[in-house]
Design an enzyme around this catalytic site. Structure first.
Site, PDB file in Angstrom:
ATOM      1  N   ASP A 173       0.809  -1.082  -0.003  1.00  0.00           N
ATOM      2  CA  ASP A 173      -0.119   0.044  -0.023  1.00  0.00           C
ATOM      3  C   ASP A 173       0.751   1.325   0.192  1.00  0.00           C
ATOM      4  OD1 ASP A 173      -2.720   1.156   0.571  1.00  0.00           O
ATOM      5  OD2 ASP A 173      -1.660   1.953   2.069  1.00  0.00           O
TER       6      ASP A 173
ATOM      7  N   GLU B  85       2.428 -26.389   6.385  1.00  0.00           N
ATOM      8  CA  GLU B  85       2.995 -26.529   7.621  1.00  0.00           C
ATOM      9  C   GLU B  85       1.919 -26.391   8.768  1.00  0.00           C
ATOM     10  OE1 GLU B  85       5.729 -28.088   8.785  1.00  0.00           O
ATOM     11  OE2 GLU B  85       7.114 -27.943   6.966  1.00  0.00           O
TER      12      GLU B  85
ATOM     13  N   HIS C  22      -2.875 -21.357   9.699  1.00  0.00           N
ATOM     14  CA  HIS C  22      -3.060 -20.404  10.511  1.00  0.00           C
ATOM     15  C   HIS C  22      -4.111 -20.879  11.413  1.00  0.00           C
ATOM     16  CE1 HIS C  22      -3.157 -16.341  12.168  1.00  0.00           C
ATOM     17  NE2 HIS C  22      -4.302 -16.272  12.244  1.00  0.00           N
TER      18      HIS C  22
HETATM   19  P1  TGC Z   1      -3.299 -36.172  17.566  1.00  0.00           P
HETATM   20  O1  TGC Z   1      -4.129 -37.319  17.963  1.00  0.00           O
HETATM   21  O2  TGC Z   1      -3.471 -34.829  18.206  1.00  0.00           O
HETATM   22  O3  TGC Z   1      -1.774 -36.455  17.536  1.00  0.00           O
HETATM   23  C1  TGC Z   1      -1.306 -37.761  17.250  1.00  0.00           C
HETATM   24  C2  TGC Z   1       0.104 -37.776  18.382  1.00  0.00           C
HETATM   25  O4  TGC Z   1       0.862 -37.063  17.941  1.00  0.00           O
HETATM   26  C3  TGC Z   1       1.084 -36.289  18.951  1.00  0.00           C
HETATM   27  N1  TGC Z   1       1.497 -34.973  18.556  1.00  0.00           N
HETATM   28  C4  TGC Z   1       2.617 -34.354  18.287  1.00  0.00           C
HETATM   29  N2  TGC Z   1       3.787 -34.917  18.682  1.00  0.00           N
HETATM   30  C5  TGC Z   1       4.729 -34.023  18.212  1.00  0.00           C
HETATM   31  N3  TGC Z   1       4.580 -32.890  17.800  1.00  0.00           N
HETATM   32  C6  TGC Z   1       3.586 -32.228  17.445  1.00  0.00           C
HETATM   33  N4  TGC Z   1       3.410 -31.115  17.008  1.00  0.00           N
HETATM   34  C7  TGC Z   1       2.324 -33.099  17.740  1.00  0.00           C
HETATM   35  N5  TGC Z   1       1.062 -32.971  17.513  1.00  0.00           N
HETATM   36  C8  TGC Z   1       0.424 -33.785  18.192  1.00  0.00           C
HETATM   37  C9  TGC Z   1       0.027 -36.427  19.900  1.00  0.00           C
HETATM   38  O5  TGC Z   1       0.336 -36.199  21.316  1.00  0.00           O
HETATM   39  C10 TGC Z   1      -0.259 -38.021  19.774  1.00  0.00           C
HETATM   40  O6  TGC Z   1       0.635 -38.556  20.439  1.00  0.00           O
HETATM   41  P2  TGC Z   1       0.464 -39.984  20.746  1.00  0.00           P
HETATM   42  O7  TGC Z   1       1.380 -40.307  21.655  1.00  0.00           O
HETATM   43  O8  TGC Z   1      -0.968 -39.956  21.881  1.00  0.00           O
HETATM   44  O9  TGC Z   1       0.223 -40.933  19.783  1.00  0.00           O
HETATM   45  O10 TGC Z   1      -3.503 -36.065  15.926  1.00  0.00           O
HETATM   46  P3  TGC Z   1      -4.780 -35.631  14.984  1.00  0.00           P
HETATM   47  O11 TGC Z   1      -4.892 -36.644  14.015  1.00  0.00           O
HETATM   48  O12 TGC Z   1      -5.704 -35.229  15.930  1.00  0.00           O
HETATM   49  O13 TGC Z   1      -4.079 -34.308  14.314  1.00  0.00           O
HETATM   50  C11 TGC Z   1      -3.677 -33.176  14.995  1.00  0.00           C
HETATM   51  C12 TGC Z   1      -3.164 -31.946  14.131  1.00  0.00           C
HETATM   52  C13 TGC Z   1      -4.432 -31.769  13.555  1.00  0.00           C
HETATM   53  C14 TGC Z   1      -2.651 -31.141  15.085  1.00  0.00           C
HETATM   54  C15 TGC Z   1      -1.957 -32.318  13.031  1.00  0.00           C
HETATM   55  O14 TGC Z   1      -2.480 -33.429  12.201  1.00  0.00           O
HETATM   56  C16 TGC Z   1      -1.618 -31.499  12.146  1.00  0.00           C
HETATM   57  O15 TGC Z   1      -0.455 -30.584  12.703  1.00  0.00           O
HETATM   58  N6  TGC Z   1      -2.003 -30.926  11.230  1.00  0.00           N
HETATM   59  C17 TGC Z   1      -1.465 -30.156  10.195  1.00  0.00           C
HETATM   60  C18 TGC Z   1      -0.940 -30.883   9.316  1.00  0.00           C
HETATM   61  C19 TGC Z   1       0.654 -30.240   8.694  1.00  0.00           C
HETATM   62  O16 TGC Z   1       0.726 -29.574   8.915  1.00  0.00           O
HETATM   63  N7  TGC Z   1       0.798 -30.559   7.229  1.00  0.00           N
HETATM   64  C20 TGC Z   1       2.084 -30.259   7.076  1.00  0.00           C
HETATM   65  C21 TGC Z   1       2.832 -31.066   5.611  1.00  0.00           C
HETATM   66  S1  TGC Z   1       4.593 -30.887   5.446  1.00  0.00           S
HETATM   67  C22 TGC Z   1       4.381 -29.239   4.607  1.00  0.00           C
HETATM   68  O17 TGC Z   1       3.370 -28.657   4.606  1.00  0.00           O
HETATM   69  C23 TGC Z   1       5.679 -28.672   4.203  1.00  0.00           C
HETATM   70  S2  TGC Z   1       5.717 -27.331   3.406  1.00  0.00           S
HETATM   71  C24 TGC Z   1       7.260 -27.023   2.969  1.00  0.00           C
HETATM   72  C25 TGC Z   1       8.083 -26.184   3.825  1.00  0.00           C
HETATM   73  O18 TGC Z   1       8.193 -26.572   5.156  1.00  0.00           O
HETATM   74  O19 TGC Z   1       8.667 -25.114   3.778  1.00  0.00           O
HETATM   75  P1  FAD Z   2      -7.507 -28.053   4.183  1.00  0.00           P
HETATM   76  O1  FAD Z   2      -6.952 -28.977   5.249  1.00  0.00           O
HETATM   77  O2  FAD Z   2      -8.663 -28.797   2.954  1.00  0.00           O
HETATM   78  O3  FAD Z   2      -7.973 -26.799   4.804  1.00  0.00           O
HETATM   79  C1  FAD Z   2      -8.762 -25.721   4.103  1.00  0.00           C
HETATM   80  C2  FAD Z   2      -9.251 -24.953   5.077  1.00  0.00           C
HETATM   81  O4  FAD Z   2     -10.047 -25.573   6.066  1.00  0.00           O
HETATM   82  C3  FAD Z   2      -8.090 -23.940   5.798  1.00  0.00           C
HETATM   83  O5  FAD Z   2      -8.509 -22.781   5.968  1.00  0.00           O
HETATM   84  C4  FAD Z   2      -8.016 -25.017   7.076  1.00  0.00           C
HETATM   85  O6  FAD Z   2      -7.555 -24.035   7.966  1.00  0.00           O
HETATM   86  C5  FAD Z   2      -9.653 -25.219   7.251  1.00  0.00           C
HETATM   87  N1  FAD Z   2      -9.793 -26.283   8.108  1.00  0.00           N
HETATM   88  C6  FAD Z   2      -9.396 -27.618   7.916  1.00  0.00           C
HETATM   89  N2  FAD Z   2      -9.691 -28.402   9.085  1.00  0.00           N
HETATM   90  C7  FAD Z   2     -10.481 -27.573   9.867  1.00  0.00           C
HETATM   91  C8  FAD Z   2     -10.738 -27.753  11.160  1.00  0.00           C
HETATM   92  N3  FAD Z   2     -10.815 -28.890  11.830  1.00  0.00           N
HETATM   93  N4  FAD Z   2     -11.107 -26.684  11.953  1.00  0.00           N
HETATM   94  C9  FAD Z   2     -11.170 -25.346  11.264  1.00  0.00           C
HETATM   95  N5  FAD Z   2     -10.764 -25.176  10.072  1.00  0.00           N
HETATM   96  C10 FAD Z   2     -10.486 -26.108   9.314  1.00  0.00           C
HETATM   97  N6  FAD Z   2       2.953 -31.197   2.410  1.00  0.00           N
HETATM   98  C11 FAD Z   2       3.576 -32.141   2.324  1.00  0.00           C
HETATM   99  O7  FAD Z   2       3.439 -33.121   3.087  1.00  0.00           O
HETATM  100  N7  FAD Z   2       5.092 -31.748   2.136  1.00  0.00           N
HETATM  101  C12 FAD Z   2       5.344 -30.698   1.275  1.00  0.00           C
HETATM  102  O8  FAD Z   2       6.470 -30.742   1.147  1.00  0.00           O
HETATM  103  C13 FAD Z   2       4.697 -29.547   1.137  1.00  0.00           C
HETATM  104  N8  FAD Z   2       4.853 -28.480   0.607  1.00  0.00           N
HETATM  105  C14 FAD Z   2       3.732 -27.514   0.339  1.00  0.00           C
HETATM  106  C15 FAD Z   2       4.352 -26.458  -0.484  1.00  0.00           C
HETATM  107  C16 FAD Z   2       3.188 -25.621  -0.945  1.00  0.00           C
HETATM  108  C17 FAD Z   2       3.662 -24.532  -1.681  1.00  0.00           C
HETATM  109  C18 FAD Z   2       1.921 -25.905  -0.381  1.00  0.00           C
HETATM  110  C19 FAD Z   2       0.853 -24.908  -0.692  1.00  0.00           C
HETATM  111  C20 FAD Z   2       1.606 -26.786   0.383  1.00  0.00           C
HETATM  112  C21 FAD Z   2       2.505 -27.965   0.822  1.00  0.00           C
HETATM  113  N9  FAD Z   2       2.235 -28.979   1.306  1.00  0.00           N
HETATM  114  C22 FAD Z   2       3.128 -29.959   1.592  1.00  0.00           C
HETATM  115  C23 FAD Z   2       0.762 -29.258   1.958  1.00  0.00           C
HETATM  116  C24 FAD Z   2       0.255 -28.611   3.021  1.00  0.00           C
HETATM  117  O9  FAD Z   2       0.823 -28.906   4.316  1.00  0.00           O
HETATM  118  C25 FAD Z   2      -1.208 -28.299   3.151  1.00  0.00           C
HETATM  119  O10 FAD Z   2      -1.526 -27.640   2.140  1.00  0.00           O
HETATM  120  C26 FAD Z   2      -1.658 -27.811   4.505  1.00  0.00           C
HETATM  121  O11 FAD Z   2      -1.554 -29.000   5.377  1.00  0.00           O
HETATM  122  C27 FAD Z   2      -3.158 -27.602   4.297  1.00  0.00           C
HETATM  123  O12 FAD Z   2      -4.142 -28.748   3.655  1.00  0.00           O
HETATM  124  P2  FAD Z   2      -4.938 -28.344   2.473  1.00  0.00           P
HETATM  125  O13 FAD Z   2      -4.313 -27.601   1.659  1.00  0.00           O
HETATM  126  O14 FAD Z   2      -5.594 -30.005   2.206  1.00  0.00           O
HETATM  127  O15 FAD Z   2      -5.983 -27.685   3.124  1.00  0.00           O
END
Ligand code: TGC
Ligand code: FAD
Length: 392
Positions: free
Chosen positions: A345, A372, A375
């Protein structure tokens, strides 16, 4: 016309850092200034990841930087964070590449791998000679990775993997993919596998048409009857907790990285506002409304620096909890996106042009807000930690 970065330190933050921490920050800053800043806008236009920076980043110890041994730099977590800050001041895509290589591939091999796996992969990955990707997200399972459909079935001395992974950073340039799959013979327990990307049945297709992270490779992975020896299972992985532990490492770096993107936007807006004149031949920096925006930005950047430093100090002391990391990732990425919008802006029409880095940061940060853990997912992680009630 981009401005030379002036550095951002309102509260004497540098005084909270040790000499070695400032040295790491300054080394990364100089590397980015000399090597990435001159080429990044063209890379962004071309949708090209600057592969030529991999080797020099390896030589500087940027990969697996907070791991010890295997040729890794053995940095503290604060040093590592300051490094990711500088990388993301250059571009979120380059920081992403380093995060994936370090936190999402080297870390799980280091933490869950056998000695053979560590010896085979970590030294080459530290140098950037071998590249990795991390396959957790699937087309139908993003925020809820526990629902994944990818399966691994034991067949004699091998596992057979089937499934699809989506949005995978560095997918098509990786030598090895860390694939998270439910193991049929273990009642669907999630485990990690090292899958060499030249195995029959493995393919990676790049995502095209991205308006965000254009200087980063993003791919879909397909695994169709991919056979890996049983030794490719990460033996100490077990349950969804294992990939979530990797995410903690990457989210920590993102919390710092977002400060870098915000600094770039703020510094550009400040320098521009002091130069640009409108009304009464006065720089726009002299208008109260512009000052309010700059004041908001420097306040939020300063708060984010202190937040990340405290989380880093806790991590170095072995006291960090994953909800602390969620707070830093969530707050700092939101803050950086708001800074990008305000800075855009302040630059008026010039703000939309890639003569300046702002619009690129803004578009990149939209991905960083989502990946990751979105938000809102991080709000729920913090919410669960303070209420004891999971609201996912
Ligand atoms: P939930 O039942 O809560 O947890 C399962 C088990 O894991 C433990 N736990 C953790 N442990 C370590 N670190 C954490 N952050 C943890 N969060 C939970 C938990 O205590 C439990 O342990 P145990 O011993 O009881 O088995 O699992 P849930 O299925 O309800 O899911 C929880 C939730 C939603 C928070 C989790 O699934 C989540 O974080 N979702 C977001 C997915 C996500 O971040 N994906 C990223 C993919 S990689 C990526 O985006 C790379 S981008 C490229 C770059 O980095 O630049
Ligand atoms: P969704 O899970 O479908 O979410 C869509 C919307 O719904 C979001 O606003 C979310 O906050 C909301 N939402 C979902 N569940 C709930 C809830 N329970 N309560 C309230 N709101 C909710 N993944 C990998 O494994 N490896 C990688 O290297 C990797 N790299 C990436 C690189 C890029 C450029 C991008 C864009 C993504 C990458 N990802 C990777 C995937 C990334 O981790 C997912 O996009 C992210 O975890 C969100 O999943 P989704 O896009 O399916 O959105």
């Amino acid at each position: 016309m981009a401005f030379k970065f002036q550095g951002v330190d309102f509260l004497g933050f540098d005084g909270l850092l040790r000499d070695d921490e400032r040295l790491v920050r300054d080394t990364a800053r100089k590397f980015i200034e000399d090597n990435l800043v001159p080429i990044i806008e063209q890379c962004n236009r071309d949708g090209r990841f600057p592969r030529e920076l991999i080797q020099p980043m390896g030589e500087l110890g940027f990969f697996g930087a907070n791991l010890h041994g295997y040729g890794c730099a053995g940095m503290s977590n604060v040093e590592y964070g300051l490094m990711t800050q500088e990388l993301e001041r250059g571009d979120s895509g380059v920081r992403s590449f380093v995060s994936v290589q370090s936190a999402l591939v080297m870390y799980p091999i280091y933490t869950f791998g056998s000695d053979e796996q560590k010896d085979r992969w970590l030294p080459g990955m530290a140098k950037g000679e071998k590249l990795g990707c991390f396959g957790l997200t699937e087309p139908d399972f993003g925020s809820n990775p526990g629902g994944m459909r990818t399966r691994a079935k034991k067949d004699g001395s091998e596992y057979v993997l089937n499934g699809e992974k989506m949005w995978i950073t560095s997918g098509s340039i990786a030598d090895v993919a860390v694939i998270w799959a439910k193991v049929d013979d273990e009642e669907g327990r999630v485990r990690g596998f090292l899958v060499e990307t030249d195995r029959p049945g493995f393919s990676a297709q790049d995502v095209h048409g991205k308006w965000s992270l254009r200087a980063s490779v993003t791919s879909g992975l397909s695994l169709q009857d991919v056979r890996v020896p049983a030794e490719n299972l990460l033996p100490k992985s077990g349950g969804l907790k294992s990939p979530l532990m990797c995410l903690n490492q990457a989210r920590y770096g993102i919390g710092w990285g977002a400060i870098g993107a915000a600094m770039s936007c703020y510094d550009t807006a400040l320098q521009y506002a002091k130069m640009r004149k409108q009304f009464r031949d006065m720089p726009i920096a002299g208008h109260q409304l512009v000052q309010e925006k700059l004041a908001w930005m420097i306040t939020e950047i300063s708060k984010a620096q202190l937040l990340s430093l405290q989380v880093g100090r806790l991590k170095d002391a072995g006291k960090v909890e994953h909800q602390h990391i969620s707070m830093a990732k969530r707050n700092n990425v939101w803050m950086a996106l708001e800074c990008a919008r305000m800075a855009r802006d302040i630059l008026g029409a010039n703000g939309i042009a890639d003569d300046y880095p702002i619009m690129r940061h803004m578009m990149n940060l939209e991905s960083v807000k989502t990946y990751e853990g979105t938000h809102d997912i991080h709000a729920l992680i913090i919410g669960e930690s303070i209420t004891g009630i999971a609201a996912f």
